[in-house]
Design a protein around this motif. Structure first.
Motif, short mmCIF file in Angstrom:
data_model
loop_
_atom_site.label_atom_id
_atom_site.label_comp_id
_atom_site.label_asym_id
_atom_site.label_seq_id
_atom_site.Cartn_x
_atom_site.Cartn_y
_atom_site.Cartn_z
N ALA A 40 25.31 -33.18 28.71
CA ALA A 40 24.98 -31.93 29.40
C ALA A 40 26.25 -31.20 29.83
O ALA A 40 26.28 -29.96 29.85
CB ALA A 40 24.10 -32.22 30.61
N LEU A 41 27.29 -31.94 30.17
CA LEU A 41 28.54 -31.32 30.63
C LEU A 41 29.38 -30.77 29.49
O LEU A 41 30.21 -29.88 29.71
CB LEU A 41 29.37 -32.34 31.41
N LYS A 42 29.20 -31.27 28.30
CA LYS A 42 30.05 -30.89 27.17
C LYS A 42 30.08 -29.37 26.94
O LYS A 42 31.17 -28.79 26.85
CB LYS A 42 29.60 -31.63 25.91
N PRO A 43 28.93 -28.66 26.87
CA PRO A 43 28.99 -27.21 26.66
C PRO A 43 29.68 -26.47 27.82
O PRO A 43 30.40 -25.49 27.60
CB PRO A 43 27.53 -26.78 26.57
N ILE A 44 29.48 -26.97 29.03
CA ILE A 44 30.13 -26.35 30.19
C ILE A 44 31.64 -26.50 30.08
O ILE A 44 32.39 -25.54 30.33
CB ILE A 44 29.59 -26.96 31.50
N THR A 59 24.27 -41.86 32.02
CA THR A 59 25.66 -41.39 31.91
C THR A 59 25.84 -40.60 30.62
O THR A 59 26.48 -39.54 30.61
CB THR A 59 26.64 -42.58 31.94
N THR A 60 25.30 -41.08 29.54
CA THR A 60 25.40 -40.40 28.24
C THR A 60 24.72 -39.04 28.30
O THR A 60 25.28 -38.04 27.82
CB THR A 60 24.76 -41.26 27.13
N ILE A 61 23.54 -38.99 28.90
CA ILE A 61 22.82 -37.71 29.02
C ILE A 61 23.65 -36.73 29.87
O ILE A 61 23.79 -35.56 29.53
CB ILE A 61 21.42 -37.93 29.62
N GLY A 62 24.20 -37.24 30.96
CA GLY A 62 25.02 -36.38 31.83
C GLY A 62 26.25 -35.86 31.12
O GLY A 62 26.60 -34.68 31.25
N MET A 63 26.92 -36.69 30.37
CA MET A 63 28.11 -36.26 29.63
C MET A 63 27.75 -35.24 28.56
O MET A 63 28.49 -34.28 28.34
CB MET A 63 28.82 -37.47 29.01
#
Length: 59
Positions: A11-15, A5-9
């Motif tokens: 990854a989404l932050k710059p988007i 979940t942390t990795i996914g979040m």
């Protein structure tokens, strides 16, 4: 599970930042367009009123 979940979040932050900046640019453009529209409307109203005054004085 938490690590995924942390990795996914992360990854989404710059988007998300990109989408927010695009929305801000879009909102700025609309705001600028509205300002230009109002300015043009005021100029047109002033011109029409000026022409009416000239016609009344001429009559």
């Amino acid at each position: 599970m938490t690590a995924v979940t942390t990795i996914g979040m992360n990854a989404l932050k710059p988007i998300m930042h990109f989408q927010v900046s695009m929305l801000r640019m879009w909102a700025n453009s609309i705001k600028r367009f509205a300002g230009n529209y109002e300015k043009g409307l005021e100029e047109t109203t002033t011109t029409v009123e000026g022409q009416s005054d000239k016609e009344e004085r001429a009559a």
